[in-house]
Design a protein around this motif. Sequence first.
Motif, PDB file in Angstrom:
ATOM      1  N   LYS A 266      -1.364  46.545  32.470  1.00 58.03           N
ATOM      2  CA  LYS A 266      -2.266  45.454  32.839  1.00 58.03           C
ATOM      3  C   LYS A 266      -3.666  45.613  32.257  1.00 58.03           C
ATOM      4  N   HIS A 267      -4.162  46.845  32.224  1.00 59.04           N
ATOM      5  CA  HIS A 267      -5.518  47.093  31.716  1.00 59.04           C
ATOM      6  C   HIS A 267      -5.530  48.366  30.883  1.00 59.04           C
ATOM      7  N   TYR A 268      -6.163  48.276  29.726  1.00 61.53           N
ATOM      8  CA  TYR A 268      -6.334  49.415  28.827  1.00 61.53           C
ATOM      9  C   TYR A 268      -7.825  49.748  28.778  1.00 61.53           C
ATOM     10  N   TYR A 269      -8.170  51.006  29.021  1.00 53.61           N
ATOM     11  CA  TYR A 269      -9.570  51.409  28.980  1.00 53.61           C
ATOM     12  C   TYR A 269      -9.779  52.508  27.942  1.00 53.61           C
ATOM     13  N   ILE A 270     -10.688  52.284  27.016  1.00 52.70           N
ATOM     14  CA  ILE A 270     -11.091  53.370  26.129  1.00 52.70           C
ATOM     15  C   ILE A 270     -11.868  54.389  26.948  1.00 52.70           C
ATOM     16  N   GLU A 271     -11.523  55.651  26.789  1.00 51.45           N
ATOM     17  CA  GLU A 271     -12.309  56.736  27.379  1.00 51.45           C
ATOM     18  C   GLU A 271     -12.497  57.798  26.315  1.00 51.45           C
ATOM     19  N   ASP A 272     -13.742  58.070  25.977  1.00 49.02           N
ATOM     20  CA  ASP A 272     -14.074  59.095  24.987  1.00 49.02           C
ATOM     21  C   ASP A 272     -15.128  59.992  25.606  1.00 49.02           C
ATOM     22  N   GLU A 273     -14.721  61.200  25.983  1.00 54.51           N
ATOM     23  CA  GLU A 273     -15.624  62.118  26.684  1.00 54.51           C
ATOM     24  C   GLU A 273     -16.468  62.953  25.734  1.00 54.51           C
ATOM     25  N   SER A 274     -16.250  62.836  24.430  1.00 57.31           N
ATOM     26  CA  SER A 274     -16.935  63.694  23.466  1.00 57.31           C
ATOM     27  C   SER A 274     -18.403  63.318  23.294  1.00 57.31           C
ATOM     28  N   SER A 275     -19.159  64.224  22.680  1.00 57.00           N
ATOM     29  CA  SER A 275     -20.565  63.946  22.373  1.00 57.00           C
ATOM     30  C   SER A 275     -20.702  62.968  21.216  1.00 57.00           C
ATOM     31  N   SER A 276     -19.594  62.687  20.532  1.00 57.30           N
ATOM     32  CA  SER A 276     -19.603  61.772  19.379  1.00 57.30           C
ATOM     33  C   SER A 276     -19.139  60.369  19.753  1.00 57.30           C
ATOM     34  N   PHE A 277     -19.144  60.052  21.046  1.00 58.54           N
ATOM     35  CA  PHE A 277     -18.581  58.770  21.481  1.00 58.54           C
ATOM     36  C   PHE A 277     -19.277  57.572  20.838  1.00 58.54           C
ATOM     37  N   ALA A 278     -20.581  57.686  20.558  1.00 57.45           N
ATOM     38  CA  ALA A 278     -21.315  56.538  20.015  1.00 57.45           C
ATOM     39  C   ALA A 278     -20.785  56.110  18.651  1.00 57.45           C
ATOM     40  N   THR A 279     -20.277  57.074  17.881  1.00 61.95           N
ATOM     41  CA  THR A 279     -19.684  56.732  16.582  1.00 61.95           C
ATOM     42  C   THR A 279     -18.175  56.565  16.688  1.00 61.95           C
ATOM     43  N   GLN A 280     -17.549  57.299  17.611  1.00 60.71           N
ATOM     44  CA  GLN A 280     -16.089  57.247  17.708  1.00 60.71           C
ATOM     45  C   GLN A 280     -15.582  55.988  18.393  1.00 60.71           C
ATOM     46  N   VAL A 281     -16.315  55.466  19.388  1.00 58.72           N
ATOM     47  CA  VAL A 281     -15.849  54.262  20.073  1.00 58.72           C
ATOM     48  C   VAL A 281     -15.728  53.077  19.112  1.00 58.72           C
ATOM     49  N   PRO A 282     -16.742  52.805  18.265  1.00 59.41           N
ATOM     50  CA  PRO A 282     -16.555  51.729  17.274  1.00 59.41           C
ATOM     51  C   PRO A 282     -15.376  51.985  16.329  1.00 59.41           C
ATOM     52  N   GLN A 283     -15.152  53.256  15.968  1.00 65.84           N
ATOM     53  CA  GLN A 283     -13.992  53.585  15.136  1.00 65.84           C
ATOM     54  C   GLN A 283     -12.696  53.256  15.870  1.00 65.84           C
ATOM     55  N   SER A 284     -12.650  53.573  17.158  1.00 66.22           N
ATOM     56  CA  SER A 284     -11.456  53.298  17.952  1.00 66.22           C
ATOM     57  C   SER A 284     -11.209  51.799  18.068  1.00 66.22           C
ATOM     58  N   LEU A 285     -12.271  51.034  18.251  1.00 64.39           N
ATOM     59  CA  LEU A 285     -12.137  49.585  18.331  1.00 64.39           C
ATOM     60  C   LEU A 285     -11.613  49.009  17.020  1.00 64.39           C
ATOM     61  N   ALA A 286     -12.143  49.505  15.912  1.00 63.31           N
ATOM     62  CA  ALA A 286     -11.690  49.044  14.607  1.00 63.31           C
ATOM     63  C   ALA A 286     -10.216  49.391  14.397  1.00 63.31           C
ATOM     64  N   TYR A 287      -9.829  50.578  14.833  1.00 66.66           N
ATOM     65  CA  TYR A 287      -8.433  50.988  14.690  1.00 66.66           C
ATOM     66  C   TYR A 287      -7.506  50.056  15.480  1.00 66.66           C
ATOM     67  N   LEU A 288      -7.872  49.764  16.729  1.00 70.63           N
ATOM     68  CA  LEU A 288      -7.030  48.911  17.556  1.00 70.63           C
ATOM     69  C   LEU A 288      -6.839  47.531  16.935  1.00 70.63           C
ATOM     70  N   LYS A 289      -7.876  47.034  16.267  1.00 69.77           N
ATOM     71  CA  LYS A 289      -7.777  45.740  15.603  1.00 69.77           C
ATOM     72  C   LYS A 289      -6.880  45.795  14.370  1.00 69.77           C
ATOM     73  N   SER A 290      -6.857  46.949  13.724  1.00 65.67           N
ATOM     74  CA  SER A 290      -6.167  47.065  12.447  1.00 65.67           C
ATOM     75  C   SER A 290      -4.720  47.517  12.544  1.00 65.67           C
ATOM     76  N   VAL A 291      -4.344  48.173  13.636  1.00 65.39           N
ATOM     77  CA  VAL A 291      -3.021  48.786  13.717  1.00 65.39           C
ATOM     78  C   VAL A 291      -1.936  47.707  13.722  1.00 65.39           C
ATOM     79  N   LYS A 292      -0.955  47.905  12.886  1.00 57.01           N
ATOM     80  CA  LYS A 292       0.137  46.949  12.724  1.00 57.01           C
ATOM     81  C   LYS A 292       1.470  47.581  13.082  1.00 57.01           C
ATOM     82  N   GLU A 293       2.448  46.723  13.325  1.00 56.14           N
ATOM     83  CA  GLU A 293       3.790  47.228  13.630  1.00 56.14           C
ATOM     84  C   GLU A 293       4.419  47.843  12.393  1.00 56.14           C
TER      85      GLU A 293
END
Length: 293
Positions: A266-293
Amino acid sequence: MKRLTYSGTVAMAALLLNVLSEGLVSAQSSKSIFPQAPGMQTYTYRRGMKTNVEASLDSIKALGITDLECGVFPGKTAAESRKMLDDRGMHCSSFGGGYEALQDPEKLREIGRNAKIMGADYIMLAWILKKPPFTIDDAKAAVTNFNRIGKQLKDEFGLTFCYHNHGYEFQPYENGTLFDYIVKNTDPKYVSFELDLLWAAFPGQKPEELLNKYGNRFKLMHLKDLRKGVPGDLSGGTSVENDVALGTGAINMPAVLKAAKKAGIKHYYIEDESSSFATQVPQSLAYLKSVKE
């Protein structure tokens, strides 16, 4: 007759080409595994939330994220926290609670009231281990507590209780694990689960297999990836720097996302506990948009 046949053939070929083209476009558009926007577990922004809640919420909103898993914000009441969300067009769908508090009927009611004020539909519990290792007695106690907690939350507030795995529950037991024991012995009417991908992979599980095995017992998910080559164990703990951008770690994310869709998360939540979250979260968002079957 020949001319008509030729014309008809040309027309049929054009029609077929058009149908194939439309089918190709449709097939291409359907290949996105994760077309929706994910939510955010605000623990990702825990440092900023302690000092400036408003700025942290604005940062999350700027990413296009409006669905949150959170609690009452630091220094705020539940009503004040709700207003901050409403002002930004944001929503708390899952509300966190602690194990000891949830075992106390009155404290549970306070958690339930706050969750309803915040607008949540789910209560999430992320940690129950008192001291390692996690044992069958711990699992049996969890089953009893979860069934009671879940029933009270459902009966009094209409909320769904979800337990979030944290790795230590995958101790071998009989023909499976203690996590299997908990799932099989809790009442599906009152107890659901949130799958944390990293805390399934770290102890050696494959999250996609858990999703396929237990289906809609999982209602929520923490989108996290584990750094490649990290040796796992059953402690429930690893360095926060082992959180990496989605799609760059050890987890088979396409397989997980396909299984999650089938399970009806029902709900998907990004959780990034690292100190690099500010750069990694946008990378994760871009990945989710790009991933294909």
